[in-house]
Motif scaffolding. Structure first.
Motif, PDB file in Angstrom:
ATOM      1  N   LEU A  34     -10.111   4.303   0.242  1.00 17.24           N
ATOM      2  CA  LEU A  34     -11.353   4.672  -1.191  1.00 17.24           C
ATOM      3  C   LEU A  34     -10.644   5.854  -2.097  1.00 17.24           C
ATOM      4  O   LEU A  34     -11.427   4.401  -3.558  1.00 17.24           O
ATOM      5  CB  LEU A  34     -12.044   4.912  -0.390  1.00 17.24           C
ATOM      6  CG  LEU A  34     -12.617   3.923   0.186  1.00 17.24           C
ATOM      7  CD1 LEU A  34     -14.241   4.313   1.319  1.00 17.24           C
ATOM      8  CD2 LEU A  34     -13.277   2.566  -0.380  1.00 17.24           C
ATOM      9  N   ASN A  35      -9.940   6.389  -2.318  1.00 13.92           N
ATOM     10  CA  ASN A  35     -10.614   7.204  -2.678  1.00 13.92           C
ATOM     11  C   ASN A  35      -8.583   7.135  -3.923  1.00 13.92           C
ATOM     12  O   ASN A  35      -8.456   7.529  -4.697  1.00 13.92           O
ATOM     13  CB  ASN A  35     -10.045   9.079  -2.690  1.00 13.92           C
ATOM     14  CG  ASN A  35     -11.960   9.226  -1.999  1.00 13.92           C
ATOM     15  OD1 ASN A  35     -12.685   8.812  -2.707  1.00 13.92           O
ATOM     16  ND2 ASN A  35     -11.613  10.157  -1.563  1.00 13.92           N
ATOM     17  N   ASN A  36      -7.583   6.507  -2.530  1.00 15.32           N
ATOM     18  CA  ASN A  36      -6.254   6.224  -3.805  1.00 15.32           C
ATOM     19  C   ASN A  36      -5.851   4.886  -3.441  1.00 15.32           C
ATOM     20  O   ASN A  36      -4.648   4.410  -2.836  1.00 15.32           O
ATOM     21  CB  ASN A  36      -5.764   6.713  -2.994  1.00 15.32           C
ATOM     22  CG  ASN A  36      -5.817   8.734  -2.577  1.00 15.32           C
ATOM     23  OD1 ASN A  36      -5.253   9.073  -4.096  1.00 15.32           O
ATOM     24  ND2 ASN A  36      -5.956   8.655  -2.346  1.00 15.32           N
ATOM     25  N   LYS A  37      -7.247   3.591  -4.199  1.00 19.81           N
ATOM     26  CA  LYS A  37      -6.737   2.924  -3.657  1.00 19.81           C
ATOM     27  C   LYS A  37      -5.643   2.635  -5.238  1.00 19.81           C
ATOM     28  O   LYS A  37      -5.925   2.666  -6.384  1.00 19.81           O
ATOM     29  CB  LYS A  37      -8.145   1.980  -4.943  1.00 19.81           C
ATOM     30  CG  LYS A  37      -7.601  -0.034  -4.554  1.00 19.81           C
ATOM     31  CD  LYS A  37      -9.391  -0.102  -4.220  1.00 19.81           C
ATOM     32  CE  LYS A  37      -8.798  -2.398  -3.862  1.00 19.81           C
ATOM     33  NZ  LYS A  37     -10.572  -2.411  -4.122  1.00 19.81           N
ATOM     34  N   THR A  38      -4.398   1.156  -4.978  1.00 24.30           N
ATOM     35  CA  THR A  38      -3.830   1.369  -5.541  1.00 24.30           C
ATOM     36  C   THR A  38      -3.194  -0.279  -5.576  1.00 24.30           C
ATOM     37  O   THR A  38      -3.098  -0.650  -4.585  1.00 24.30           O
ATOM     38  CB  THR A  38      -2.531   2.379  -5.639  1.00 24.30           C
ATOM     39  OG1 THR A  38      -1.174   2.225  -6.589  1.00 24.30           O
ATOM     40  CG2 THR A  38      -1.906   2.721  -4.303  1.00 24.30           C
ATOM     41  N   ASN A  39      -2.271  -0.791  -6.609  1.00 21.04           N
ATOM     42  CA  ASN A  39      -1.655  -2.340  -6.302  1.00 21.04           C
ATOM     43  C   ASN A  39      -0.255  -1.677  -6.288  1.00 21.04           C
ATOM     44  O   ASN A  39       0.548  -3.048  -6.960  1.00 21.04           O
ATOM     45  CB  ASN A  39      -2.309  -2.790  -7.477  1.00 21.04           C
ATOM     46  CG  ASN A  39      -3.770  -3.479  -7.624  1.00 21.04           C
ATOM     47  OD1 ASN A  39      -3.642  -3.261  -6.389  1.00 21.04           O
ATOM     48  ND2 ASN A  39      -4.731  -3.444  -9.085  1.00 21.04           N
ATOM     49  N   SER A  40       0.138  -0.946  -5.990  1.00 18.85           N
ATOM     50  CA  SER A  40       1.974  -0.081  -6.096  1.00 18.85           C
ATOM     51  C   SER A  40       2.480  -1.249  -5.017  1.00 18.85           C
ATOM     52  O   SER A  40       3.785  -1.576  -5.609  1.00 18.85           O
ATOM     53  CB  SER A  40       1.793   1.239  -6.289  1.00 18.85           C
ATOM     54  OG  SER A  40       1.411   1.654  -4.954  1.00 18.85           O
ATOM     55  N   ASP A  41       1.654  -1.167  -4.226  1.00 19.46           N
ATOM     56  CA  ASP A  41       2.120  -1.653  -3.120  1.00 19.46           C
ATOM     57  C   ASP A  41       2.079  -3.627  -3.030  1.00 19.46           C
ATOM     58  O   ASP A  41       2.478  -4.058  -2.009  1.00 19.46           O
ATOM     59  CB  ASP A  41       2.347  -1.904  -1.512  1.00 19.46           C
ATOM     60  CG  ASP A  41       2.951  -0.023  -1.136  1.00 19.46           C
ATOM     61  OD1 ASP A  41       3.729   0.305  -2.375  1.00 19.46           O
ATOM     62  OD2 ASP A  41       2.065   0.345  -0.773  1.00 19.46           O
ATOM     63  N   THR A  42       1.878  -3.996  -3.805  1.00 13.55           N
ATOM     64  CA  THR A  42       0.681  -5.435  -3.818  1.00 13.55           C
ATOM     65  C   THR A  42       1.842  -6.307  -3.999  1.00 13.55           C
ATOM     66  O   THR A  42       2.487  -7.523  -2.570  1.00 13.55           O
ATOM     67  CB  THR A  42      -0.148  -5.857  -5.155  1.00 13.55           C
ATOM     68  OG1 THR A  42      -0.859  -4.311  -5.027  1.00 13.55           O
ATOM     69  CG2 THR A  42      -0.575  -6.690  -4.634  1.00 13.55           C
ATOM     70  N   ALA A  43       3.236  -6.236  -4.162  1.00 11.15           N
ATOM     71  CA  ALA A  43       4.374  -6.717  -4.464  1.00 11.15           C
ATOM     72  C   ALA A  43       3.994  -7.510  -3.061  1.00 11.15           C
ATOM     73  O   ALA A  43       5.411  -8.335  -2.876  1.00 11.15           O
ATOM     74  CB  ALA A  43       5.188  -6.888  -5.727  1.00 11.15           C
ATOM     75  N   ILE A  44       5.242  -5.658  -2.660  1.00 13.02           N
ATOM     76  CA  ILE A  44       5.499  -5.530  -1.017  1.00 13.02           C
ATOM     77  C   ILE A  44       4.845  -6.624   0.176  1.00 13.02           C
ATOM     78  O   ILE A  44       5.320  -6.994   0.753  1.00 13.02           O
ATOM     79  CB  ILE A  44       5.945  -4.599  -0.694  1.00 13.02           C
ATOM     80  CG1 ILE A  44       6.962  -3.942  -2.040  1.00 13.02           C
ATOM     81  CG2 ILE A  44       6.312  -4.743   0.495  1.00 13.02           C
ATOM     82  CD1 ILE A  44       6.486  -2.263  -1.411  1.00 13.02           C
TER      83      ILE A  44
END
Length: 357
Positions: free
Chosen positions: A325-335
């Motif tokens: 919840l505190n570190n929601k990121t889209n950095s791995d979305t492509a993977i």
């Protein structure tokens, strides 16, 4: 994928919108197959596309569905393919094929690891029906390598047969299209964590509620929505009240289209204790980059871009939920999307039919 001279028939106990039934439906769409349901649900059945040929054998009971299935099976020829995914039904079809009554090729899919999930008399009954029916099967499909290992450990005679490991499919495009539909009853105004599944012990919802209570102080605005229905509703309702969470945890019942909930959730959670493989996890990943899952099945440890924790550990689950919840990121979305793309229904169907041949 099938020829005009060949039929591919998918047989299910009911049209309940559960994981096993959805897998058969996805494959039926991929190969232009037919669907046969032994019993039609009274409410909230699987939404089968109009272009899929479907047949409901009974509206009263599964027993009468079995009775009506027997003469129907004689209509299928040697070149046809029949596939099912429930242990009792798999064994029944396999036994009829051993007797020469079923002439078509037979594929059965393991929907759960029954020999590690059950004990005592129930496990012995499963051992008996597998021994009676599975020698007649042409291909056994397991969802994970662990499931195959457990199956062979408890059924040595299967080692001589064709046992395929084929991960479950996910129809990403369908889930994305369904996820844009609006939420109702004011749920769209909530900030919420979402989980989904039948309200049964294997889903680990008491552990999830306990974990949610642990993070509530740091996330006071969040609600927990549990989508699904089942025999544990009473126990869960009592637990929610006992922990003073009646204003924060809501049992939403059966939801025909959970995708909008998965998409709009601040976090999606799979809290299961033991699964064949939780298909809902793939659906969550299709529309949300914040996902936490327990290691409740083989293959989950290898899934990218999600947080993973041991089963039956509320503290570990709470910590993973809080961190995500505190570190929601889209950095791995492509993977994650590439992982899901490789599990398309077309790939699933082609792999199984190739192994059969």
């Amino acid at each position: 994928m099938n020829t005009p001279q060949q039929k591919i028939i998918f047989i299910s106990l009911t049209d309940a919108p559960n994981g096993a039934e959805n897998v058969l439906f996805m494959m039926a769409k991929a190969v232009n197959g037919e669907m046969v349901f032994l019993k039609k649900q009274r409410f909230s059945g699987l939404k089968v596309s109009e272009n899929i040929t479907k047949r409901y054998l009974s509206r009263k009971s599964i027993f009468w569905g079995f009775v009506k299935l027997v003469p129907l099976l004689r209509n299928y020829k040697r070149g046809d393919i029949v596939m099912s995914t429930h242990p009792y039904l798999n064994a029944f079809l396999g036994f009829l094929k051993r007797m020469g009554y079923v002439r078509s090729k037979l594929i059965v899919r393991e929907c759960t690891s029954v020999f590690t999930r059950f004990t005592g008399m129930k496990k012995r009954i499963y051992s008996l029906i597998y021994r009676m029916g599975y020698p007649g099967v042409n291909l056994v499909v397991c969802q994970t390598a662990l499931m195959k290992q457990q199956l062979l450990e408890h059924n040595a005679f299967l080692a001589k047969m064709n046992v395929l490991v084929q991960p479950n499919p996910v129809d990403i495009n369908h889930i994305i299209s369904q996820s844009v539909k609006p939420l109702v009853n004011g749920d769209a105004k909530l900030d919420f964590i979402c989980s989904a599944g039948r309200l049964i012990p294997e889903k680990g919802f008491p552990i999830l509620i306990e974990a949610f209570k642990m993070i509530k102080q740091d996330h006071p605005q969040l609600k927990l929505l549990l989508l699904g229905e089942g025999k544990e509703r009473g126990q869960l309702t009592t637990m929610i009240a006992a922990n003073n969470l009646t204003d924060s945890v809501f049992l939403k019942g059966q939801i025909d289209n959970p995708a909008p909930y998965f998409k709009q959730a601040k976090l999606c959670v799979v809290s299961s204790i033991k699964e064949g493989f939780p298909n809902v996890l793939l659906e969550m990943m299709s529309v949300n980059s914040a996902v936490v899952s327990t290691l409740c099945a083989g293959g989950i440890a290898d899934i990218p871009a999600i947080a993973k924790v041991e089963v039956n550990n509320a503290k570990a689950l709470a910590a993973a939920m809080h961190q995500t919840l505190n570190n929601k990121t889209n950095s791995d979305t492509a993977i994650a999307q590439q992982y899901l793309y490789n599990r398309r229904p077309e790939i699933f169907a082609q792999s199984i039919l190739s192994a059969l041949n």
